[in-house]
Design a protein around this motif. Structure first.
Motif, short mmCIF file in Angstrom:
data_model
loop_
_atom_site.label_atom_id
_atom_site.label_comp_id
_atom_site.label_asym_id
_atom_site.label_seq_id
_atom_site.Cartn_x
_atom_site.Cartn_y
_atom_site.Cartn_z
N ASN A 185 0.71 -1.17 0.05
CA ASN A 185 -0.12 0.00 0.15
C ASN A 185 1.02 1.38 0.07
O ASN A 185 0.53 2.23 -0.51
CB ASN A 185 -0.99 -0.01 1.15
CG ASN A 185 -1.91 -1.10 1.08
OD1 ASN A 185 -2.49 -1.33 -0.18
ND2 ASN A 185 -2.36 -1.53 2.10
N LEU A 203 1.92 2.70 -3.67
CA LEU A 203 0.85 3.18 -4.36
C LEU A 203 0.76 4.62 -4.63
O LEU A 203 0.79 5.36 -3.63
CB LEU A 203 -0.44 2.55 -4.24
CG LEU A 203 -0.25 0.87 -4.10
CD1 LEU A 203 -1.66 0.56 -3.62
CD2 LEU A 203 -0.09 0.39 -5.40
N ASP A 224 -1.66 7.66 -6.46
CA ASP A 224 -3.47 7.73 -6.55
C ASP A 224 -3.82 6.71 -7.68
O ASP A 224 -4.94 6.00 -7.38
CB ASP A 224 -3.82 8.98 -6.87
CG ASP A 224 -3.50 10.01 -5.85
OD1 ASP A 224 -3.46 9.66 -4.61
OD2 ASP A 224 -3.64 11.36 -6.01
N ARG A 274 -3.76 3.06 -6.09
CA ARG A 274 -4.88 2.89 -5.28
C ARG A 274 -6.53 2.67 -6.03
O ARG A 274 -7.06 1.79 -5.53
CB ARG A 274 -5.11 4.03 -4.15
CG ARG A 274 -4.20 4.14 -3.12
CD ARG A 274 -4.16 5.09 -2.20
NE ARG A 274 -3.71 6.66 -2.63
CZ ARG A 274 -2.68 7.05 -2.72
NH1 ARG A 274 -1.52 6.38 -1.92
NH2 ARG A 274 -2.18 8.22 -3.10
N GLN A 275 -6.59 3.43 -6.80
CA GLN A 275 -7.74 3.26 -7.63
C GLN A 275 -7.61 1.91 -8.38
O GLN A 275 -8.74 1.33 -8.49
CB GLN A 275 -7.98 4.32 -8.78
CG GLN A 275 -9.38 4.23 -9.81
CD GLN A 275 -10.45 4.25 -8.90
OE1 GLN A 275 -10.71 5.07 -7.85
NE2 GLN A 275 -11.19 3.11 -9.20
N GLU A 335 -8.86 -0.85 -6.18
CA GLU A 335 -10.54 -0.82 -5.99
C GLU A 335 -10.91 -1.35 -7.37
O GLU A 335 -12.03 -2.16 -7.35
CB GLU A 335 -11.04 0.58 -5.79
CG GLU A 335 -10.60 1.05 -4.38
CD GLU A 335 -10.95 0.31 -3.44
OE1 GLU A 335 -11.95 -0.42 -3.22
OE2 GLU A 335 -10.09 -0.04 -2.64
#
Length: 423
Positions: free
Chosen positions: A273, A276, A278, A281-282, A285
């Motif tokens: 984590n 990463l 942005d 992180r997307q 998801e």
């Protein structure tokens, strides 16, 4: 239709459905009746008791996505398994038993089935898709062949399809344990008819091929009571480093995204984590929300470097170490199929006392031939009776082209016909 053409059709139409968190009960107990709710099957108990393979809960189900009108009894199941850390976990799946009487002699055999890549979203679980929540599974006709032959099917969804979890894609110990424990659980269903002495054949393609060979490697030590007589595995990504090099930046980079997220979920001690940006992180998801074609569409032609703040390459990621001092490269190497294997009479770490059938497509466009051929070579060098075949298809169509041969090969093992190899 080939996988590339199917991908083209769905790039713009990704499937999004986030997993909901559900309060979990505090303990488990063997069910006296199959009375679980559907939501209950996919909810992990807060405390998991019992032995690996113990049935936690079950519910009768129909499997309308399996064609052919095979009359059967089927159940969704939740059962105890063991993760890569040795902890007890809950895993979902389904069991199907043909209504027609078994006339092949002895007890009805069981096919331990593990699907190819379906995606990491909770809605992607094979047991959900075959029960009617169809997204983009392609395994239904393979299951039809096993059931038409009179075999029971014990199918594991794999680890990480409980509510609020993420599928631990390409984690060998998780996968192998889950496959074997599904067979154990299939024999405990109230009102079921499977017996403990029945023969077992393990099979799967692509991710399922990886899972199947890991189950084959673990069978003698993890589930020695199971009478496993053969394993058939195709399209096997047996060397993840070779596969990652091929996938990174390709049309099929979504498979790499699934693997990165799945491996990190299984190994929280490893750096992830904090690496990463942005976009990264997307991306996590997106993996957690999509099924197969949605993930492929979201990540087509993307490179892993795009998702970390330092634009880390594969080689740089492999060099990073976790809190236990182990590097990501060592974690990936530990998933390599066919390492440490030997015959049943050997002193190898993983003893395989039954034959295997391995295959790939001549037009394979996703997994490097070196990864598939190398897996076969390691089995041959270990002295394990190995039958190898190449089919005139690319990745997806080879799964279907081989289905009849896989069913027949397992049938020969169930009847006790001696296997021959062609190493």
């Amino acid at each position: 239709m080939g996988l590339r053409r199917l991908l083209t059709c769905v790039v713009a139409g990704t499937t999004m459905a986030a997993a909901g968190l559900v309060a979990a009960p505090s303990a488990t107990a063997a069910p006296l009746l199959c009375l679980s709710t559907d939501e209950g099957i996919y909810t992990s108990p807060g405390t998991i008791t019992g032995k690996p393979g113990d049935l936690i809960s079950c519910r009768p189900t129909a499997l309308p996505q399996i064609p052919g009108g095979v009359r059967m009894k089927a159940w969704k199941i939740k059962y105890v398994s063991t993760d890569v850390k040795g902890a007890k976990i809950a895993v979902s799946g389904f069991v199907a038993i043909p209504d027609a009487a078994w006339t092949g002699g002895g007890s009805r055999p069981t096919v331990a089935f593990t699907p190819g890549t379906l995606g990491s979203g909770s809605q992607c679980a094979l047991s959900k898709q075959m029960a009617g929540e169809q997204v983009d599974s392609y395994e239904a006709r393979n299951l039809q062949k096993f059931l038409e032959a009179g075999y029971a099917v014990a199918a594991s969804d794999g680890v990480g399809y409980m509510n609020g979890q993420v599928h631990t894609y390409t984690v060998g110990l998780n996968a192998g344990h889950a496959v074997l424990d599904a067979v154990r659980a299939s024999r405990q269903i109230p009102g079921g008819s499977l017996r403990s002495d029945s023969k077992v054949g393990i099979t799967g393609y692509s991710e399922g091929g990886f899972n199947s060979l890991w189950a084959a490697q673990l069978a003698s030590s993890y589930a020695p009571e199971l009478n496993v007589v053969g394993a058939a595995a195709g399209g096997v990504p047996g060397d993840l480093k070779l596969v990652a090099e091929r996938l990174n930046g390709s049309a099929f980079a979504g498979f790499l995204a699934d693997a990165v997220v799945g491996l990190s979920a299984a190994h929280p001690e490893m750096p992830f984590n904090e690496l990463l940006n942005d976009r990264g992180r997307q991306a996590v998801e997106d993996v957690r929300s999509n099924c197969l074609f949605g993930t492929l569409g979201a990540f087509a032609f993307q490179k892993l470097e795009n998702f970390s703040t330092d634009r880390l390459t594969l080689a740089q990621i492999y060099a990073l170490r976790g809190s236990n001092g182990v590097s990501w490269g060592e974690v990936i190497d530990a998933q390599k199929v066919g390492v440490g294997i030997g015959t049943g009479s050997s002193g190898a770490r993983y003893r395989i006392g039954f034959p295997v059938y391995q295959y790939r497509g001549a037009l394979e466009e996703i997994i490097p031939h070196e990864a598939e051929d190398g897996t076969r070579e390691r089995y041959c060098q270990a002295g394990i009776t190995t039958q190898w075949r190449t089919y005139a298809g690319e990745h997806l169509t080879t799964d279907w082209l081989a289905a009849g041969d896989v069913t027949d090969w397992l049938g020969d093992r169930f009847t006790g016909k001696p296997a021959t190899g062609n190493c």
